[in-house]
Enzyme design. Structure first.
Site, PDB file in Angstrom:
ATOM      1  N   THR A 410       0.801  -1.227   0.000  1.00  0.00           N
ATOM      2  CA  THR A 410       0.000   0.000   0.000  1.00  0.00           C
ATOM      3  C   THR A 410       0.840   1.287   0.000  1.00  0.00           C
ATOM      4  O   THR A 410       2.042   1.256   0.263  1.00  0.00           O
ATOM      5  CB  THR A 410      -0.988  -0.028   1.193  1.00  0.00           C
ATOM      6  OG1 THR A 410      -1.698  -1.260   1.144  1.00  0.00           O
ATOM      7  CG2 THR A 410      -1.986   1.071   1.184  1.00  0.00           C
ATOM      8  N   ASP A 450      -8.834  -9.397   2.379  1.00  0.00           N
ATOM      9  CA  ASP A 450      -9.180  -8.576   3.553  1.00  0.00           C
ATOM     10  C   ASP A 450     -10.537  -8.970   4.136  1.00  0.00           C
ATOM     11  O   ASP A 450     -10.930  -8.469   5.195  1.00  0.00           O
ATOM     12  CB  ASP A 450      -9.193  -7.081   3.200  1.00  0.00           C
ATOM     13  CG  ASP A 450      -7.815  -6.449   3.353  1.00  0.00           C
ATOM     14  OD1 ASP A 450      -6.856  -7.176   3.661  1.00  0.00           O
ATOM     15  OD2 ASP A 450      -7.693  -5.225   3.157  1.00  0.00           O
ATOM     16  N   SER A 474     -11.444  -2.610   5.337  1.00  0.00           N
ATOM     17  CA  SER A 474     -10.099  -2.062   5.231  1.00  0.00           C
ATOM     18  C   SER A 474      -9.686  -1.408   6.540  1.00  0.00           C
ATOM     19  O   SER A 474     -10.517  -1.161   7.418  1.00  0.00           O
ATOM     20  CB  SER A 474     -10.084  -1.008   4.123  1.00  0.00           C
ATOM     21  OG  SER A 474      -8.865  -0.309   4.109  1.00  0.00           O
ATOM     22  N   SER A 475      -8.400  -1.130   6.647  1.00  0.00           N
ATOM     23  CA  SER A 475      -7.882  -0.310   7.745  1.00  0.00           C
ATOM     24  C   SER A 475      -7.371   1.018   7.238  1.00  0.00           C
ATOM     25  O   SER A 475      -6.832   1.813   8.015  1.00  0.00           O
ATOM     26  CB  SER A 475      -6.709  -1.019   8.425  1.00  0.00           C
ATOM     27  OG  SER A 475      -7.101  -2.283   8.851  1.00  0.00           O
ATOM     28  N   GLY A 495       0.266  -0.080   5.844  1.00  0.00           N
ATOM     29  CA  GLY A 495       0.671  -0.880   7.009  1.00  0.00           C
ATOM     30  C   GLY A 495      -0.368  -1.861   7.506  1.00  0.00           C
ATOM     31  O   GLY A 495      -0.306  -2.286   8.654  1.00  0.00           O
ATOM     32  N   GLY A 496      -1.345  -2.229   6.660  1.00  0.00           N
ATOM     33  CA  GLY A 496      -2.368  -3.164   7.132  1.00  0.00           C
ATOM     34  C   GLY A 496      -3.096  -2.572   8.325  1.00  0.00           C
ATOM     35  O   GLY A 496      -3.286  -1.353   8.406  1.00  0.00           O
TER      36      GLY A 496
END
Ligand code: GLU
Length: 589
Positions: A410, A450, A474-475, A495-496
């Site tokens: 990302t 995800d 999502s985060s 960063g997830g």
């Protein structure tokens, strides 16, 4: 801004104020680069600025602003160049969320360009023949994990609404670079090398990212991507329709459905039906500011809002980053927010989400749980009972916690233009190099991983289960902070699920600890999402291990993969910061 409450002094807090602790902590207060990474200086500008993960992309965005383009124009350029030079992170085959401040209307809004699950998907997408969840990479590599990409339509929708430079001109910088060739960066080389065993098992990515002898392309290699140039030309001529219908769409579908070992169910209809959704920004108050970002299907803004809401009663400014007590409060607020996130947050177009996750009374109750001297015991970190908006949605709709992987790749970029428009955009192919499938010069995402692999737990449905047309949770947290209705900070990170604490702690460093943007970004990371305190390896954060253990936490030294990029917008001008952990830069005039 003043805190609305003060920390109740505890015997333990007094105990921790011993000189040895103060000594360790003072290491953390200094803006510090993680070991082996050169410190970056804050960048100042007065007119406009771009901060992005690769210098070529940042510069291309700046060139557009210099020619009179605005932030909506520049984001098309930055995204299309990143898709070429940082293909492991984002691109045409991925999805993105944009938080946008529109200077003309003085409003913040968000655009959801998240991938969608194909119409033929079932909740069992990531279960093996034995009914058990697949291993992560068994799910990722191939066609199964590929959702309908959102980036091409997102760029078009935003450009149509706000842009002023002709669309075709905005694709030219990436076309030129793809044809001329760009230099493989050290980071791209490292990412390729780290993916040997995966990236080189798939024919198209092997051909593109490895040399003829099968070695990862070395840093400094000039890499051309004529297929990408051709794709961008087609989109330049035909708009995003040229991506979602016709030859490019057919190529995507073929790559996904005909994968030799792990095919997916994507159809041309899925692509043709894709829609970007403009959604109201989710804004949470924090010390007189309004922290705005992306709501569901992202958990970013709600979870950050919960963390900040729980810590607001504590006087973090006085405690400072030196004091392990600050980290106890931040860590346990994060754990509680993650418990709610895992239980309640998914694509709100498919499942009901409690409307009261940011309710002040609810957050005060949650905050009271961390008014204690030591770490919350694991058994006490449970989802709460936030208010629902409709009667009858409490018990029956309560879903079980989902478990989803999200691994860091990302990219995040931020743009401020001459008029004061602000773009804060997080863009992703999910895992590094996504599904490891490459079509027409770009990588296809693996964003469907995800979703929760297990659709139910103890016989109850998981909110974030796979459903046809649904968007995976999502985060990503593209954030714009307003002060008196005007943008003050714009930031975000890859960063997830660590994105959430990365952004939250950077905001705390800006607001409570008065760091400038670069110093806030460069602080060593200390995160606690699920119980174990993750201390950034090789930095002074590791020096907190003993104190955090004394508070009751398990600790672990972990490499952190943030890519925080941000701009502070003050009367004196713009101050940009780029993450010391990646290759990004802030550029402006
Ligand atoms: N797939 C993740 C998400 O949407 C982002 C992955 C990453 O940041 O590396 O939250």
């Amino acid at each position: 801004m003043r805190a609305t409450g003060t920390l109740v002094p505890t015997a333990l807090a007094a105990l921790l104020a011993i000189p040895a602790v103060a000594q360790q902590a003072s290491d953390v207060t200094a803006p510090e680069a993680p070991s082996g990474v050169e410190q970056k200086a804050p960048v100042h500008a007065t007119k406009h600025m771009v901060v992005a993960a690769n210098p070529l992309a940042a510069q291309a965005g700046l060139d557009v602003l210099r020619k009179g383009g605005n932030a909506a124009d520049a984001l098309v350029v930055v995204q299309t160049v990143l898709g070429l030079v940082e293909p492991q992170s984002s691109g045409l085959g991925g999805g993105a969320f944009l938080t946008w401040y529109d200077a003309a209307s003085k409003t913040v809004t968000t655009f959801d360009g998240r991938e969608t699950a194909p119409a033929a998907s079932t909740p069992a997408l990531f279960l093996g023949s034995d009914g058990e969840p697949l291993g992560f990479f068994d799910a990722v590599i191939g066609g199964r994990s590929v959702g309908v990409p959102g980036v091409p339509r997102l760029m078009e929708v935003v450009h149509t609404k706000y842009g002023r430079t002709p669309w075709k001109d905005l694709l030219q910088p990436a076309i030129d670079l793809a044809e001329r060739g760009f230099t493989v960066s050290p980071r791209l080389n490292t990412m390729i090398a780290e993916d040997v065993g995966r990236l080189d098992t798939q024919p198209a990515t092997r051909a593109y990212f490895f040399d003829t002898a099968g070695a990862p392309l070395a840093a400094g290699t000039v890499l051309r991507n004529p297929d990408y140039a051709a794709t961008l030309r087609a989109i330049g001529d035909g708009g995003a329709d040229a991506f979602y219908e016709g030859e490019i769409a057919e190529k995507i579908v073929r790559a996904v459905t005909s994968h030799a070992t792990n095919p997916g169910a994507l159809s041309t209809r899925d692509l043709a039906d894709y829609q970007v959704k403009e959604r109201p920004a989710v804004c949470a108050p924090y010390r007189g500011l309004s922290v705005c970002g992306m709501g569901p299907p992202s958990s970013g803004a709600l979870t950050i809002g919960q963390i900040l809401g729980m810590i607001e009663p504590f006087d973090l400014a006085t405690l400072g980053p030196d004091d392990p007590e600050s980290w106890r409060i931040i860590g346990d607020a994060t754990r509680l927010a993650f418990a709610d996130r895992d239980r309640y947050i998914a694509d709100g177009d498919f499942v009901s989400i409690p409307k009261g996750l940011l309710n002040a009374g609810y957050l005060a109750q949650r905050s009271a749980l961390i008014r204690r001297p030591t770490a919350l015991p694991d058994d006490d970190v449970k989802p709460g009972e936030p208010p629902w908006d409709k009667a009858g949605l409490d018990g029956a709709e309560l879903r079980m916690d989902g478990a989803a992987f999200d691994m860091p790749a990302t990219t995040h970029f931020v743009i401020v233009d001459d008029e004061g428009n602000v773009a804060s955009m997080t863009s992703s192919v999910e895992n590094a190099f996504g599904s490891r499938q490459m079509v027409a010069g770009f990588i296809l995402n693996n964003q469907l991983t995800d979703f929760s692999f297990a659709p139910e737990k103890d016989g109850q449905a998981v909110a974030n289960r796979v459903e046809p047309g649904k968007r995976p949770r999502s985060s990503m947290a593209p954030t714009i902070v307003l002060k008196d209705g005007k943008p003050l900070y714009a930031l975000g990170s890859p960063g997830g699920s660590s994105i959430i604490p990365y952004v939250a702690t950077t905001l705390i460093a800006l607001v409570d600890w008065k760091r400038d943007m670069q110093a806030a970004i460069s602080m060593p990371h200390m995160l606690n999402r699920f119980g174990t305190y993750e201390l950034e390896a090789g930095t002074s954060a590791e020096g907190f291990a003993d104190d955090l253990q004394a508070l009751g936490y398990k600790t672990k030294a972990v490499d952190q993969n943030s890519g925080l990029h941000g701009i502070a917008i003050n009367a004196g001008g713009l101050t940009g910061g780029a993450d010391t952990r990646r290759e990004g830069v802030a550029v402006g005039d």
